[in-house]
Design an enzyme around this catalytic site. Structure first.
Site, PDB file in Angstrom:
ATOM      1  N   PHE A   1       0.674  -1.180   0.221  1.00 42.63           N
ATOM      2  CA  PHE A   1       0.089   0.093   0.187  1.00 42.63           C
ATOM      3  C   PHE A   1       0.860   1.160   0.203  1.00 42.63           C
ATOM      4  O   PHE A   1       1.738   1.378   1.060  1.00 42.63           O
ATOM      5  CB  PHE A   1      -0.767   0.125   1.115  1.00 42.63           C
ATOM      6  N   GLY A   2       0.631   2.234  -1.155  1.00 41.78           N
ATOM      7  CA  GLY A   2       1.271   3.267  -1.136  1.00 41.78           C
ATOM      8  C   GLY A   2       0.445   4.620  -0.741  1.00 41.78           C
ATOM      9  O   GLY A   2      -0.683   4.535  -1.267  1.00 41.78           O
ATOM     10  N   TYR A   3       0.925   5.479   0.034  1.00 41.77           N
ATOM     11  CA  TYR A   3       0.029   6.537   0.443  1.00 41.77           C
ATOM     12  C   TYR A   3       0.834   7.824  -0.018  1.00 41.77           C
ATOM     13  O   TYR A   3       0.137   8.957   0.408  1.00 41.77           O
ATOM     14  CB  TYR A   3      -0.337   6.517   1.810  1.00 41.77           C
ATOM     15  N   GLY A   4       2.199   7.837  -0.396  1.00 44.26           N
ATOM     16  CA  GLY A   4       2.960   8.963  -0.568  1.00 44.26           C
ATOM     17  C   GLY A   4       3.463   8.781  -1.872  1.00 44.26           C
ATOM     18  O   GLY A   4       2.915   8.408  -2.813  1.00 44.26           O
ATOM     19  N   SER A   5       4.850   9.016  -1.966  1.00 45.73           N
ATOM     20  CA  SER A   5       5.751   8.902  -3.268  1.00 45.73           C
ATOM     21  C   SER A   5       5.524   7.717  -3.898  1.00 45.73           C
ATOM     22  O   SER A   5       5.530   7.223  -5.086  1.00 45.73           O
ATOM     23  CB  SER A   5       6.910   9.333  -3.130  1.00 45.73           C
TER      24      SER A   5
ATOM     25  N   GLU B   1      12.443   2.815   2.772  1.00 44.49           N
ATOM     26  CA  GLU B   1      11.402   3.563   3.895  1.00 44.49           C
ATOM     27  C   GLU B   1      12.270   3.452   5.423  1.00 44.49           C
ATOM     28  O   GLU B   1      11.649   4.066   6.146  1.00 44.49           O
ATOM     29  CB  GLU B   1      10.136   2.680   3.679  1.00 44.49           C
TER      30      GLU B   1
END
Length: 199
Positions: free
Chosen positions: A23-27, A100
């Site tokens: 799950f990506g929520y930024g870049s 990350e």
């Protein structure tokens, strides 16, 4: 399988076909940097995206920190879920860890999201660690505005990172009033007279 299994744990595959989801929520939403089989818009409940992690290397320095994104508890967050083939998971997991976890300001988590086709899957993602020295979720709005305005590092300014996030969210059709409000405060289009609403 638990909801907070470590990313790399071989016992945490999420689907019957052995695939993993990220799950990506930024870049990660517009620059994942890894090979994936499929992608879907996804809704994560119980967390929201926020500029809540001090950036000491990329968007700031130890002397003049900036802010970058993290996930914080409560609310909800729309992002992108990527399906990764099981044979690619070791390399993707290693890449994500390097990307990350440079200062371990995040906690790898497995959480459930709802995809845009109605399916619910477990995803691997990163939540801001409230016990870490770089956690900034407790700071006032005024302090966050100051950090976003001052932070500049090798990857650019914290303000531009926020603006790029807003631009890409708009391009992906993901509404996040919280990010828009924060950018308005940083750019002086709104006076910092109260908290930024979580939406």
């Amino acid at each position: 399988m638990t909801g907070n299994g470590a990313i790399g744990d071989p016992a945490t595959t999420t689907e019957g076909d052995g695939a993993y989801w990220v799950f990506g929520y930024g870049s990660l939403m517009w620059n994942p940097g890894f090979v994936f089989e499929d992608r879907h818009a996804a809704l994560l409940s119980g967390y929201h995206r926020d500029m809540c992690v001090l950036s000491l290397r990329y968007r700031g320095t130890p002397e003049r920190p900036g802010l970058v994104l993290g996930l914080r508890g409560r609310g909800s967050c729309r992002g992108i879920a990527y399906r990764v083939a099981p044979e690619r998971w070791p390399e993707v997991s290693a890449y994500l860890h390097e990307r990350e976890m440079t200062t371990y300001a995040y906690i790898p988590r497995r959480l459930r999201v709802r995809l845009d086709d109605g399916r619910r899957v477990m995803v691997h993602t990163y939540v801001a660690d409230p016990r870490h020295d770089q956690y900034a979720g407790h700071l006032s709005l005024e302090d966050r505005i100051r950090l976003l305005r001052q932070g500049v590092g090798p990857k650019g300014s914290a303000r531009d990172y926020l603006a790029s996030t807003v631009e890409h969210l708009d391009a992906l059709g993901i509404r996040d009033g919280h990010m828009h409000d924060l950018l308005d405060y940083v750019d002086g289009r709104r006076a910092a007279g109260g908290p930024v609403a979580v939406r």
